[in-house]
Design a protein around this motif. Sequence first.
Motif, PDB file in Angstrom:
ATOM      1  N   VAL A  46       0.861  -1.182   0.000  1.00 53.83           N
ATOM      2  CA  VAL A  46       0.000   0.000   0.000  1.00 53.83           C
ATOM      3  C   VAL A  46       0.897   1.232   0.000  1.00 53.83           C
ATOM      4  O   VAL A  46       1.886   1.294   0.725  1.00 53.83           O
ATOM      5  N   GLY A  47       0.575   2.192  -0.835  1.00 50.84           N
ATOM      6  CA  GLY A  47       1.383   3.404  -0.970  1.00 50.84           C
ATOM      7  C   GLY A  47       2.353   3.347  -2.134  1.00 50.84           C
ATOM      8  O   GLY A  47       3.025   4.336  -2.418  1.00 50.84           O
ATOM      9  N   ALA A  48       2.441   2.201  -2.807  1.00 44.72           N
ATOM     10  CA  ALA A  48       3.323   2.091  -3.970  1.00 44.72           C
ATOM     11  C   ALA A  48       2.811   2.992  -5.086  1.00 44.72           C
ATOM     12  O   ALA A  48       1.628   3.284  -5.184  1.00 44.72           O
ATOM     13  N   ASP A  49       3.724   3.420  -5.945  1.00 45.96           N
ATOM     14  CA  ASP A  49       3.361   4.319  -7.040  1.00 45.96           C
ATOM     15  C   ASP A  49       2.559   3.604  -8.116  1.00 45.96           C
ATOM     16  O   ASP A  49       2.702   2.407  -8.337  1.00 45.96           O
ATOM     17  N   VAL A  50       1.725   4.391  -8.794  1.00 45.76           N
ATOM     18  CA  VAL A  50       1.053   3.971 -10.022  1.00 45.76           C
ATOM     19  C   VAL A  50       1.588   4.896 -11.099  1.00 45.76           C
ATOM     20  O   VAL A  50       1.519   6.119 -10.958  1.00 45.76           O
ATOM     21  N   GLU A  51       2.157   4.311 -12.166  1.00 50.62           N
ATOM     22  CA  GLU A  51       2.832   5.116 -13.179  1.00 50.62           C
ATOM     23  C   GLU A  51       2.295   4.852 -14.575  1.00 50.62           C
ATOM     24  O   GLU A  51       1.869   3.745 -14.884  1.00 50.62           O
ATOM     25  N   VAL A  52       2.355   5.888 -15.398  1.00 51.62           N
ATOM     26  CA  VAL A  52       2.102   5.790 -16.828  1.00 51.62           C
ATOM     27  C   VAL A  52       3.316   6.401 -17.513  1.00 51.62           C
ATOM     28  O   VAL A  52       3.658   7.565 -17.246  1.00 51.62           O
ATOM     29  N   TYR A  80       5.730  -1.642  -8.155  1.00 50.29           N
ATOM     30  CA  TYR A  80       4.799  -0.567  -8.473  1.00 50.29           C
ATOM     31  C   TYR A  80       3.844  -1.056  -9.557  1.00 50.29           C
ATOM     32  O   TYR A  80       4.053  -2.109 -10.147  1.00 50.29           O
ATOM     33  N   ILE A  81       2.794  -0.286  -9.798  1.00 48.97           N
ATOM     34  CA  ILE A  81       1.825  -0.617 -10.845  1.00 48.97           C
ATOM     35  C   ILE A  81       2.115   0.253 -12.060  1.00 48.97           C
ATOM     36  O   ILE A  81       2.177   1.475 -11.961  1.00 48.97           O
ATOM     37  N   LYS A  82       2.299  -0.400 -13.201  1.00 46.61           N
ATOM     38  CA  LYS A  82       2.500   0.314 -14.460  1.00 46.61           C
ATOM     39  C   LYS A  82       1.214   0.194 -15.268  1.00 46.61           C
ATOM     40  O   LYS A  82       0.695  -0.916 -15.463  1.00 46.61           O
ATOM     41  N   SER A 136      -6.882  -1.543  -4.986  1.00 41.53           N
ATOM     42  CA  SER A 136      -7.540  -0.263  -5.229  1.00 41.53           C
ATOM     43  C   SER A 136      -6.478   0.777  -5.533  1.00 41.53           C
ATOM     44  O   SER A 136      -5.514   0.930  -4.782  1.00 41.53           O
ATOM     45  N   LEU A 137      -6.650   1.485  -6.640  1.00 38.45           N
ATOM     46  CA  LEU A 137      -5.697   2.502  -7.087  1.00 38.45           C
ATOM     47  C   LEU A 137      -6.329   3.881  -6.970  1.00 38.45           C
ATOM     48  O   LEU A 137      -7.439   4.100  -7.466  1.00 38.45           O
ATOM     49  N   ALA A 138      -5.637   4.799  -6.321  1.00 38.36           N
ATOM     50  CA  ALA A 138      -6.077   6.191  -6.223  1.00 38.36           C
ATOM     51  C   ALA A 138      -5.365   6.971  -7.325  1.00 38.36           C
ATOM     52  O   ALA A 138      -4.164   7.197  -7.256  1.00 38.36           O
ATOM     53  N   ILE A 139      -6.122   7.372  -8.342  1.00 41.59           N
ATOM     54  CA  ILE A 139      -5.577   8.055  -9.527  1.00 41.59           C
ATOM     55  C   ILE A 139      -5.943   9.541  -9.465  1.00 41.59           C
ATOM     56  O   ILE A 139      -7.070   9.887  -9.104  1.00 41.59           O
ATOM     57  N   LYS A 162      -1.388   6.335  -6.423  1.00 42.79           N
ATOM     58  CA  LYS A 162      -0.846   5.439  -5.404  1.00 42.79           C
ATOM     59  C   LYS A 162      -1.752   4.220  -5.258  1.00 42.79           C
ATOM     60  O   LYS A 162      -2.930   4.259  -5.605  1.00 42.79           O
ATOM     61  N   VAL A 163      -1.179   3.150  -4.722  1.00 40.99           N
ATOM     62  CA  VAL A 163      -1.968   1.976  -4.349  1.00 40.99           C
ATOM     63  C   VAL A 163      -2.641   2.321  -3.033  1.00 40.99           C
ATOM     64  O   VAL A 163      -1.981   2.576  -2.030  1.00 40.99           O
ATOM     65  N   ALA A 164      -3.977   2.345  -3.030  1.00 42.22           N
ATOM     66  CA  ALA A 164      -4.727   2.757  -1.845  1.00 42.22           C
ATOM     67  C   ALA A 164      -4.969   1.597  -0.884  1.00 42.22           C
ATOM     68  O   ALA A 164      -4.868   1.766   0.326  1.00 42.22           O
ATOM     69  N   SER A 165      -5.302   0.431  -1.407  1.00 39.88           N
ATOM     70  CA  SER A 165      -5.552  -0.719  -0.536  1.00 39.88           C
ATOM     71  C   SER A 165      -5.356  -2.012  -1.321  1.00 39.88           C
ATOM     72  O   SER A 165      -5.459  -2.035  -2.544  1.00 39.88           O
ATOM     73  N   ILE A 166      -5.075  -3.066  -0.559  1.00 39.95           N
ATOM     74  CA  ILE A 166      -4.919  -4.404  -1.131  1.00 39.95           C
ATOM     75  C   ILE A 166      -5.710  -5.358  -0.256  1.00 39.95           C
ATOM     76  O   ILE A 166      -5.573  -5.339   0.968  1.00 39.95           O
ATOM     77  N   ARG A 167      -6.541  -6.184  -0.888  1.00 38.48           N
ATOM     78  CA  ARG A 167      -7.276  -7.182  -0.114  1.00 38.48           C
ATOM     79  C   ARG A 167      -7.491  -8.414  -0.973  1.00 38.48           C
ATOM     80  O   ARG A 167      -7.374  -8.364  -2.194  1.00 38.48           O
ATOM     81  N   LEU A 168      -7.802  -9.503  -0.312  1.00 34.85           N
ATOM     82  CA  LEU A 168      -8.047 -10.758  -1.006  1.00 34.85           C
ATOM     83  C   LEU A 168      -9.534 -10.869  -1.314  1.00 34.85           C
ATOM     84  O   LEU A 168     -10.370 -10.740  -0.425  1.00 34.85           O
TER      85      LEU A 168
END
Length: 148
Positions: free
Chosen positions: A53-59, A109-111, A82-85, A66-72
């Motif tokens: 959580v908190g990892a960057d989201v990049e284009v 991170y998420i690309k 969940s990504l906060a864009i 940022k990555v807002a939350s992770i759940r199963l």
Amino acid sequence: MKKYSKETSVGVFVLVCLLCVGYLTIKLGKMEVMGDNTYSVYARFTSITGLRVGADVEVAGVPIGKVASIRLDTEDGRAKVSLAIRKDVTLSDDVIASVKTSGLIGDKYIKLSLGGSPELLGDGDEITETESAVDIEELISKYVFGGV
């Protein structure tokens, strides 16, 4: 009279210092105080090994969120991220989300790879095309034990 002017000036100085510390705390902590200028989209991955959580989201190498939350997700056994864009960034519904590694340490991170569809994702929509993280340990074990 001079006693009160010294006390007043010291009080004003302390107040200004507290305001500066508060400002720096908010800026360095990357907190949002006035309004939320992001929207949420979701993506499901089979593996997000190392993503936090908190990892960057990049284009194209530019951070857009940022990555807002992770759940199963218990229904299908996949990770729901969940990504906060940022609101000034629009994503089409055919965008591809990939879990990538940056640097030698291996920060994840998420690309996002943009698509060409005219349909846009809104708040609460889901990214359907995803690529999970590559698990190096799994690849090495397959190579060592003849699974490749």
